[in-house]
Design a protein around this motif. Structure first.
Motif, PDB file in Angstrom:
ATOM      1  N   GLU A 201      11.923 -37.579  21.050  1.00 40.30           N
ATOM      2  CA  GLU A 201      13.149 -38.293  21.388  1.00 40.30           C
ATOM      3  C   GLU A 201      13.195 -38.695  22.850  1.00 40.30           C
ATOM      4  O   GLU A 201      14.073 -39.434  23.269  1.00 40.30           O
ATOM      5  CB  GLU A 201      14.375 -37.430  21.070  1.00 40.30           C
ATOM      6  N   GLN A 202      12.230 -38.205  23.689  1.00 38.37           N
ATOM      7  CA  GLN A 202      12.196 -38.575  25.102  1.00 38.37           C
ATOM      8  C   GLN A 202      11.287 -39.770  25.367  1.00 38.37           C
ATOM      9  O   GLN A 202      11.216 -40.246  26.484  1.00 38.37           O
ATOM     10  CB  GLN A 202      11.691 -37.407  25.956  1.00 38.37           C
ATOM     11  N   ARG A 208      18.406 -45.008  23.176  1.00 39.87           N
ATOM     12  CA  ARG A 208      19.288 -44.132  23.920  1.00 39.87           C
ATOM     13  C   ARG A 208      20.690 -44.708  23.850  1.00 39.87           C
ATOM     14  O   ARG A 208      20.938 -45.815  24.294  1.00 39.87           O
ATOM     15  CB  ARG A 208      18.833 -44.010  25.373  1.00 39.87           C
ATOM     16  N   GLU A 239      24.160 -44.153  31.101  1.00 42.87           N
ATOM     17  CA  GLU A 239      23.085 -44.973  31.651  1.00 42.87           C
ATOM     18  C   GLU A 239      23.679 -45.970  32.622  1.00 42.87           C
ATOM     19  O   GLU A 239      24.555 -46.750  32.256  1.00 42.87           O
ATOM     20  CB  GLU A 239      22.313 -45.699  30.549  1.00 42.87           C
ATOM     21  N   ARG A 266      21.433 -40.060  31.245  1.00 42.81           N
ATOM     22  CA  ARG A 266      21.586 -38.690  30.754  1.00 42.81           C
ATOM     23  C   ARG A 266      20.943 -38.595  29.385  1.00 42.81           C
ATOM     24  O   ARG A 266      21.290 -39.359  28.476  1.00 42.81           O
ATOM     25  CB  ARG A 266      23.065 -38.296  30.664  1.00 42.81           C
ATOM     26  N   GLU A 267      19.994 -37.672  29.226  1.00 47.72           N
ATOM     27  CA  GLU A 267      19.307 -37.494  27.956  1.00 47.72           C
ATOM     28  C   GLU A 267      20.214 -36.764  26.968  1.00 47.72           C
ATOM     29  O   GLU A 267      21.291 -36.272  27.319  1.00 47.72           O
ATOM     30  CB  GLU A 267      17.999 -36.716  28.157  1.00 47.72           C
ATOM     31  N   ARG A 273      18.284 -38.001  34.520  1.00 47.55           N
ATOM     32  CA  ARG A 273      16.997 -38.471  35.028  1.00 47.55           C
ATOM     33  C   ARG A 273      17.202 -39.764  35.808  1.00 47.55           C
ATOM     34  O   ARG A 273      18.119 -40.530  35.536  1.00 47.55           O
ATOM     35  CB  ARG A 273      15.995 -38.738  33.896  1.00 47.55           C
TER      36      ARG A 273
END
Length: 586
Positions: A201-202, A208, A239, A266-267, A273
């Protein structure tokens, strides 16, 4: 389960679970694995899993792909131990049994073994309607040439224990943050550069979702220097884009920033990040350069010459104390001594003011060549030139903009900002062409085709405003088309002309071309047939024959297999095709 090991030129490794049938690698957003260095093409390479084999394919990149030191063309099979090179990156595919027997992750190095295509027994080709056995070329390997290396950004180092634990799991979901070995808290740099196990998922290709945040949950960015020092920006969405122009979520109009410099996201696990958006001057976190990096409260982000402090939600901003302040606090002098010192200084100043003769300050040092004003003038001329180039870019006059950027010089070399802009022009050339095509289609009232062209240019940064304008115009045209009155249908019946089934016509045309040994032309006909009817079993069988004749065994086997899934059980050719597939798989 397969693992993809990526090692940079400093020996740091990243493990990516190979959980998809296809992985794309390139510089553009939308790739499964995104490498942001300029000498990586927008879509550089593709890895495929087919029938238990792993294939690597060059997608027409400029710098190419090397396997065991040789440049490849087309699709080439990758075996355990083969070294895949993209610029300064070394990649290898590792199977579960290989990972479980390794006590630690070893450095990737060329082994000298050539990458061979999937071997298959040769068979005589029957007539145009009979299935043909897929076969490889002369030696099963694509022709290769030597390629120059390219410098690419670094990826985090892979910890051997974490990589082994991840490789031993049966499901990709087991690669969670607990698998990452944390560094000691007193060494934040080591923690940032420690093991990076990338979860599915990253990956860059994963969607996202952007959502609004409550003010109590929003972290902040505080500017530490330049004329914007003290300004605060709340991260109220998951984001946000940061750059020099007003179309960003956070606009900081400083010449060292790119139009869109980076984004803060934000994840799903709550981690924040910062990700570089191919900026000219790059991204640094706590003094270290990164393509992307996790953020912790108190981290310093440098975008060109602008520094920002990242603060968690609710945390107060405390300016850093200077050395003089720290020295004052640490001083052990009594207050009386300090007061006496100040008194002496005041007395000396009064004496110098009233009793000493006036002394003229020394003249400034001579500047016979006038270098000071000249340097400032040259810098102003460069900025004016860059602004003019931006205007030409907005007007889609990219050839003129490139010629103008080449005239921007610093000490005889092209200035860095001009180099960065030209690299962005190269990266977004395809998106510019898509926007031009979309505008042409819009003028022809071909709205669906225009939308498709716009979708392919959605990630543009240089032409973001142009993209938004075209999107609005297409949406308005679609709305007007829905409101138009429907045409009156003539109730008078008209004679019906019998139509020829296009699938049957394409099949007949392909069969004629195969009989004439025009396999490439027949392949094009059959691919059109499959687009019209993906379940046309006869088209899949004939297409497998064409690929076999064209020495493409992998695609030949793929279409033969699809034929066996679609064909009727009583099809007379079905047993022979199944037998050929079994031989190919062996």
């Amino acid at each position: 389960m397969l693992k993809l090991i990526i090692e940079d030129d400093e020996g740091r490794k990243t493990v990516v679970p190979f959980v998809r049938d296809e992985i794309t690698i390139g510089r553009q957003e939308g790739n499964t694995i995104r490498l942001t260095e300029r000498n990586v093409s927008r879509r550089h390479a593709r890895l495929l899993r087919q029938n238990g084999h792993v294939l690597v394919e060059d997608l027409g990149s400029y710098n190419g792909i090397r396997i065991n030191g040789d440049r490849i063309q087309g699709q080439v099979s990758v075996n355990d131990g083969d070294l895949i090179q993209i610029g300064d990156y070394d990649l290898a595919v590792q199977r579960e049994e290989t990972a479980s027997t390794s006590a630690q992750t070893m450095p990737l190095s060329p082994v000298g073994a050539p990458a061979a295509a999937v071997p298959a027994p040769a068979a005589a080709a029957p007539d145009a309607d009979e299935p043909t056995h897929p076969r490889s070329g002369t030696n099963g390997a694509a022709p290769r040439v030597t390629d120059a290396s390219a410098t690419l950004p670094h990826l985090p180092q892979v910890d051997s224990a974490s990589a082994t634990a991840t490789a031993a799991d049966d499901e990709p979901a087991e690669a969670n943050p607990d698998d990452v070995q944390p560094a000691p808290p007193e060494d934040p740099v080591a923690k940032r550069q420690s093991t990076a196990i990338i979860r599915p998922e990253q990956l860059e290709g994963s969607a996202r979702e952007v959502v609004e945040l409550e003010s109590s949950e929003a972290p902040r960015l505080v500017v530490l220097n330049t004329e914007f020092a003290g300004r605060e920006y709340a991260c109220i969405r998951t984001e946000l884009r940061i750059g020099r122009t007003d179309d960003n979520d956070i606009a900081i109009d400083h010449r060292s920033l790119s139009r869109t410099h980076c984004k803060v996201v934000r994840e799903g696990n709550g981690e924040w990040r910062v990700i570089d958006m191919q900026s000219a001057n790059g991204l640094m976190v706590n003094g270290e350069p990164y393509a992307q990096s996790a953020l912790r409260s108190g981290d310093t982000i440098e975008l060109g010459h602008v520094k920002l402090r990242f603060l968690a939600a609710g945390e107060a901003f405390t300016p850093e104390r200077g050395a003089d302040d720290a020295a004052t606090q640490g001083s052990a002098l009594p207050k009386v001594a300090i007061a006496l010192t100040l008194l002496v200084l005041l007395a000396g100043g009064a004496y110098a003011l009233f009793f000493r003769p006036a002394v003229k300050p020394p003249p400034p040092p001579p500047d016979p060549a006038g270098l000071g004003p000249t340097i400032e003038k040259q810098a102003a001329e460069r900025e004016a030139l860059l602004d003019k180039a931006d205007g030409l870019i907005d007007e889609l006059k990219w050839d003129e903009a490139r010629a103008l950027l080449l005239t921007c010089k610093v000490d005889g070399s092209t200035c860095p900002k001009a180099v960065g802009k030209m690299a962005s022009l190269d990266a977004e050339a395809g998106m510019r062409d898509a926007l031009i095509k979309a505008e042409q289609l819009l003028s022809q009232d071909k709205l669906e085709e225009a939308k498709q062209q716009l979708d392919s240019a959605a990630s543009t940064t240089l032409l973001h405003k142009h993209y938004q304008d075209l999107s609005s115009r297409v949406a308005d045209a679609s709305a007007r088309k829905l409101l138009q009155p429907k045409a009156v249908v003539d109730p008078t019946p008209k004679p019906v002309t019998p139509k020829v089934d296009p699938v049957e016509q394409l099949t007949q045309d392909a069969r004629t071309l195969i009989s004439a040994k025009s396999y490439a032309a027949a392949k094009d006909k059959l691919e059109s047939c499959i687009k019209l009817d993906p379940k046309a079993a006869r088209c899949h069988k004939l297409l497998g024959t064409c690929y076999a004749k064209l020495n493409d065994p992998v695609n030949g086997a793929k279409h033969y297999k699809r034929y066996t899934e679609l064909a009727s059980p009583d099809d007379p050719d079905l047993p022979k095709v199944k037998q050929l597939l079994e031989q190919f798989q062996r």
